[in-house]
Scaffold this motif. Structure first.
Motif, short mmCIF file in Angstrom:
data_model
loop_
_atom_site.label_atom_id
_atom_site.label_comp_id
_atom_site.label_asym_id
_atom_site.label_seq_id
_atom_site.Cartn_x
_atom_site.Cartn_y
_atom_site.Cartn_z
N GLY A 132 0.83 -1.48 0.14
CA GLY A 132 -0.35 0.41 0.16
C GLY A 132 0.92 1.22 0.47
O GLY A 132 0.44 2.29 0.06
N ASN A 133 1.91 0.90 -0.33
CA ASN A 133 2.94 2.09 -0.45
C ASN A 133 2.99 3.16 -1.50
O ASN A 133 2.78 2.76 -2.51
CB ASN A 133 3.99 1.87 0.02
CG ASN A 133 6.01 3.05 -0.10
OD1 ASN A 133 5.34 3.91 1.09
ND2 ASN A 133 6.29 3.02 -0.76
N ASP A 134 2.95 4.85 -1.11
CA ASP A 134 2.40 5.60 -2.46
C ASP A 134 4.17 5.75 -2.82
O ASP A 134 3.71 7.10 -3.77
CB ASP A 134 1.89 6.35 -2.29
CG ASP A 134 2.17 7.25 -1.27
OD1 ASP A 134 3.03 7.43 -0.44
OD2 ASP A 134 1.11 8.56 -1.16
N LYS A 135 5.06 5.61 -2.38
CA LYS A 135 6.90 5.73 -3.07
C LYS A 135 7.12 4.77 -3.75
O LYS A 135 7.48 3.86 -3.46
CB LYS A 135 7.93 6.58 -1.00
CG LYS A 135 7.14 7.99 -0.54
CD LYS A 135 7.78 7.78 0.26
CE LYS A 135 7.60 8.88 1.51
NZ LYS A 135 6.07 8.74 2.42
N PHE A 136 7.59 5.39 -5.11
CA PHE A 136 8.17 4.34 -5.84
C PHE A 136 9.39 5.06 -6.83
O PHE A 136 9.13 6.45 -6.49
CB PHE A 136 7.79 4.19 -6.95
CG PHE A 136 6.01 3.24 -6.62
CD1 PHE A 136 6.22 1.79 -6.62
CD2 PHE A 136 5.07 4.12 -6.01
CE1 PHE A 136 4.90 1.04 -6.21
CE2 PHE A 136 4.06 2.99 -6.14
CZ PHE A 136 4.07 1.82 -6.14
#
Length: 292
Positions: A7-11
């Motif tokens: 669910g992380n939004d840092k890519f």
């Protein structure tokens, strides 16, 4: 965009385009380390059912030498696990593994979206459905060989599989490793151009796959890495920037050399393949608990 595992939004952008879709990029989740495509829109309804996976010259000949070698390896590794038991292969393709497993299991079954393969297996007496929910019974062993990387909703599918697994059953998963040494250490651009594919919506690390399985209500029985391709394949990629080197440079395929190389890669978590065995976990899954 959010990671389909954590669910992380840092890519981090790690590759422009895939080998078949130039406007879909590959990103690395900065939390779990998995590799995710920037879009899944090309995986439309009916894509796999109507052989979309085999279009655009991406056909994998399931009867070729590599596929047969993989099926024989899996039988050697797991025959004792399903000896005299019921076995379901989820995403069974043309059924090479199931045809061998019939000699050991009490009964074998398949789940396969691709219509042609499914019809062929049913014709040959191996009951194969498009949807796991079409089976009323539970299974002692469920296998997923190079399937989970294709799923845009892996958590939901794992929950369905969990419901079809016997209380004392085992789930076995094999999938490509996002930290393959050709990417993580050698930074082989030709290999990256080849291996990143529109049908592989998510490539897992050991950590991200174990995290997903725990979320879906499984506990890890064991987790390992294996090296399917020998050192000759890697040297050919690095020198010629092409696949198939293990077939062209066969004189370099020395068993002791390949075993030593595989051990080094395994020690550094850089093999080409992840392999896990999972059992049911009776407590509520973490993701369910977090959203209830």
């Amino acid at each position: 965009m959010k990671c389909i595992v954590c669910g992380n939004d840092k890519f981090e952008l790690i590759h422009h385009g895939t080998r078949d879709i130039k406007n879909v990029d590959v990103y690395k989740c900065m939390c779990c380390g998995g590799n995710q495509l920037s879009s899944f829109d090309h995986i439309t309804q009916g894509f796999y059912e109507h052989s979309g996976m085999y279009q655009n010259n991406n056909i994998k000949n399931l009867s070729n030498e590599a596929a047969i070698t993989d099926d024989l390896r899996r039988i050697t590794m797991f025959a004792q696990d399903f000896m005299g038991k019921t076995l379901l292969d989820f995403g069974c393709g043309q059924g090479g593994f199931l045809r061998l497993a019939q000699n050991y299991a009490q009964k074998v079954y398949g789940v396969e979206l691709e219509e042609t393969s499914r019809n062929l297996l049913n014709k040959d007496g191996i009951k194969t459905e498009a949807d796991i929910n079409q089976f009323s019974q539970k299974f002692d062993v469920i296998t997923m060989f190079h399937v989970i990387e294709h799923l845009t909703q892996p958590y939901e599918f794992l929950k369905l599989i969990r419901e079809k697994l016997d209380d004392n059953g085992q789930l076995i998963i094999e999938t490509p490793n996002a930290n393959d040494v050709l990417i993580s250490r050698y930074n082989c651009e030709a290999f990256k151009n080849f291996t990143y594919w529109g049908c592989h919506v998510f490539l897992y690390t050991s950590y991200s796959l174990e995290l997903l399985l725990k979320q879906a209500g499984f506990k890890i029985n064991w987790s390992k890495q294996i090296q399917r391709f020998p050192i000759s394949n890697h040297l050919y990629w690095l020198s010629k920037e092409k696949p198939g080197g293990h077939n062209i440079w066969k004189d370099m395929n020395l068993e002791e050399l390949n075993h030593a190389y595989a051990r080094v890669l395994e020690k550094n978590n850089m093999c080409d393949t992840l392999l896990l065995s999972c059992l049911l976990y009776t407590s509520p899954s973490p993701r369910d608990g977090a959203t209830s």
